[in-house]
Design an enzyme around this catalytic site. Structure first.
Site, mmCIF file in Angstrom:
data_model
loop_
_atom_site.group_PDB
_atom_site.id
_atom_site.type_symbol
_atom_site.label_atom_id
_atom_site.label_comp_id
_atom_site.label_asym_id
_atom_site.label_seq_id
_atom_site.Cartn_x
_atom_site.Cartn_y
_atom_site.Cartn_z
ATOM 1 N N ARG A 123 4.260 -16.469 18.902
ATOM 2 C CA ARG A 123 5.369 -17.331 19.329
ATOM 3 C C ARG A 123 4.831 -18.752 19.375
ATOM 4 N NH1 ARG A 123 9.772 -16.788 24.099
ATOM 5 N NH2 ARG A 123 10.560 -15.350 22.527
ATOM 6 N N HIS A 139 14.317 -16.382 14.984
ATOM 7 C CA HIS A 139 13.947 -15.382 16.003
ATOM 8 C C HIS A 139 14.386 -13.997 15.496
ATOM 9 C CE1 HIS A 139 12.644 -13.852 19.712
ATOM 10 N NE2 HIS A 139 13.565 -14.301 20.534
ATOM 11 N N GLN A 177 14.666 -10.708 17.807
ATOM 12 C CA GLN A 177 15.814 -10.694 18.711
ATOM 13 C C GLN A 177 17.080 -10.249 17.973
ATOM 14 O OE1 GLN A 177 16.143 -11.698 22.216
ATOM 15 N NE2 GLN A 177 18.044 -10.602 21.826
ATOM 16 N N ASP A 197 23.744 -19.030 22.921
ATOM 17 C CA ASP A 197 22.329 -19.150 23.302
ATOM 18 C C ASP A 197 22.199 -20.425 24.122
ATOM 19 O OD1 ASP A 197 19.554 -18.946 23.417
ATOM 20 O OD2 ASP A 197 19.216 -19.643 21.362
ATOM 21 N N CYS A 220 20.857 -13.847 23.864
ATOM 22 C CA CYS A 220 19.466 -13.371 23.814
ATOM 23 C C CYS A 220 18.738 -13.536 25.140
ATOM 24 C CB CYS A 220 18.712 -14.069 22.695
ATOM 25 S SG CYS A 220 18.513 -15.844 22.954
ATOM 26 N N ARG A 224 15.289 -4.873 22.916
ATOM 27 C CA ARG A 224 14.100 -5.538 22.378
ATOM 28 C C ARG A 224 12.937 -4.544 22.282
ATOM 29 N NH1 ARG A 224 13.461 -10.989 22.515
ATOM 30 N NH2 ARG A 224 11.759 -10.484 21.090
HETATM 31 N N1 NVA Z 1 16.840 -20.713 21.311
HETATM 32 C C1 NVA Z 1 16.034 -20.299 22.435
HETATM 33 C C2 NVA Z 1 15.780 -18.839 22.356
HETATM 34 C C3 NVA Z 1 15.033 -18.286 23.537
HETATM 35 C C4 NVA Z 1 14.755 -16.830 23.407
HETATM 36 C C5 NVA Z 1 14.735 -21.077 22.450
HETATM 37 O O1 NVA Z 1 14.162 -21.286 21.375
HETATM 38 O O2 NVA Z 1 14.288 -21.480 23.516
HETATM 39 N N1 CP Z 2 15.143 -13.545 24.190
HETATM 40 C C1 CP Z 2 13.840 -13.833 24.286
HETATM 41 O O1 CP Z 2 13.113 -13.935 23.294
HETATM 42 O O2 CP Z 2 13.397 -13.988 25.555
HETATM 43 P P1 CP Z 2 11.971 -14.521 26.005
HETATM 44 O O3 CP Z 2 11.913 -15.989 25.670
HETATM 45 O O4 CP Z 2 11.932 -14.277 27.480
HETATM 46 O O5 CP Z 2 10.921 -13.766 25.270
#
Ligand code: NVA
Ligand code: CP
Length: 320
Positions: free
Chosen positions: A122, A149, A152, A240, A279, A307
């Site tokens: 990540r 992502h 997800q 989101d 998500c 997940r």
């Molecule tokens: N769009 C959000 C998704 C979090 C799971 C982010 O990138 O923070």
């Molecule tokens: N939805 C998701 O990826 O959550 P986290 O950022 O908590 O991993």
């Protein structure tokens, strides 16, 4: 054969099965992954037909999880997916790694490949994730970048299908920023054959090249600036957070995104049995009202649970 000969042979073996983005895999492969995910979910609940899939296929395998950004779901769900399949996971916070002091993604990937069986990453930089994949000799899994992502959205498709049957031919309405989640939904629309309507402020539209790709690939992906258009008759409404981890312009985004809030009035434009997905993490009163996310059409807790199951399918596929 010598040890170094064995290492060379392993590194020269077939390219690892990376899970980088949904457009990189064909529909059949994604379906195999989701079918396996569903079987393993059923096995977890002890459903008798699938007792055979209760084994530990990843016994002895180790997943490294590199987190340059925070996570709750991705971190815990990958960890327990590995544990339940017989393997182990190591969490590597980015700021505790030499990556943080300038070691390249490529060198990090080369080294981790000598230690572990797969790498989940990540990081804000999609390019850095791709660099890891290019230089790793074990599978790399995209655990979220600023671009996409995919793990997800596999869980999201799984959740939709559990509640409403095949997603092919259905309508999904996205209301919010054209962000990483929106991009993976675009990939999914093409691969799983549903119509996707993305309602976004023009200044926060999804990447034009991805929308163009969907068109060339025969997908039905519409970008609009009207949340009402995206929601009209939809089978599923998705949103989101307005401010993603990689975003630095929170105030501007909140100003632009107010007309895209998912509230009961917007949900009423969708089909009466439309699902609401998110998500998470959610911000009640911003992208969604409490009445919707905590209401009867919301399936966000199943989505979060999935997940784990979706990632089991992904891990099982990546690790053969
Ligand atoms: N769009 C959000 C998704 C979090 C799971 C982010 O990138 O923070
Ligand atoms: N939805 C998701 O990826 O959550 P986290 O950022 O908590 O991993």
């Amino acid at each position: 054969m010598t040890v170094s000969g064995a290492i060379r042979k392993r590194e020269e073996a077939a390219a690892p099965r990376h899970f980088l983005d949904l457009d990189q895999l064909d529909t059949r492969t994604l379906r195999i992954i989701l079918d396996r995910s569903q079987t393993m979910k059923q096995a977890r609940y002890g459903l008798p037909k699938v007792l055979l899939d209760r084994g530990t296929p990843l016994m002895g395998r180790i997943l490294a999880m590199v987190f340059e950004n925070p996570s709750t779901r991705t971190r815990v769900s990958f960890h327990i997916a590995m544990r339940q399949l017989g393997g182990e996971a190591i969490v590597l916070p980015g700021q505790d790694m030499q990556l943080f002091r300038g070691e390249t993604a490529a060198d990090t990937a080369r080294v981790l490949s000598r230690y572990v069986d797969a790498i989940m990453v990540r990081t804000s930089s999609h390019q850095s994730m791709l660099e890891m994949a290019e230089h790793a000799t074990v599978p790399v899994i995209n655990g979220l970048t600023e671009l996409s992502h995919p793990c997800q959205v596999m869980a999201d498709v799984m959740t939709f299908e559990e509640h409403r049957g095949p997603i092919a031919g259905k309508v999904v309405g996205w209301c919010g920023a054209g962000n990483n989640m929106a991009h993976s939904w675009i990939h999914a629309a093409v691969r799983f054959g549903f119509e996707l309507r993305l309602a976004c402020p023009p200044a926060l539209a999804p990447r034009a090249d991805l929308v163009a790709w969907a068109g060339r690939a025969g997908g039905r992906v519409l970008v609009t600036d009207s949340a009402a258009v995206a929601a009209a008759g939809a089978d599923c409404i998705v949103t989101d957070t307005w401010v993603s981890m990689s975003d630095k312009d929170g105030d501007r985004r909140r100003r632009l995104l107010w007309p895209f809030q998912v509230d009961e009035e917007l949900m009423a434009r969708a089909r009466p049995n439309a699902l609401f997905l998110h998500c998470l993490p959610a911000h009640r009163g911003e992208e969604v009202t409490a009445e919707v996310i905590d209401g009867p059409q919301s399936q966000v807790w199943d989505e979060a649970e999935n997940r784990v199951h979706a990632q089991k399918g992904i891990l099982a596929w990546c690790l053969g």
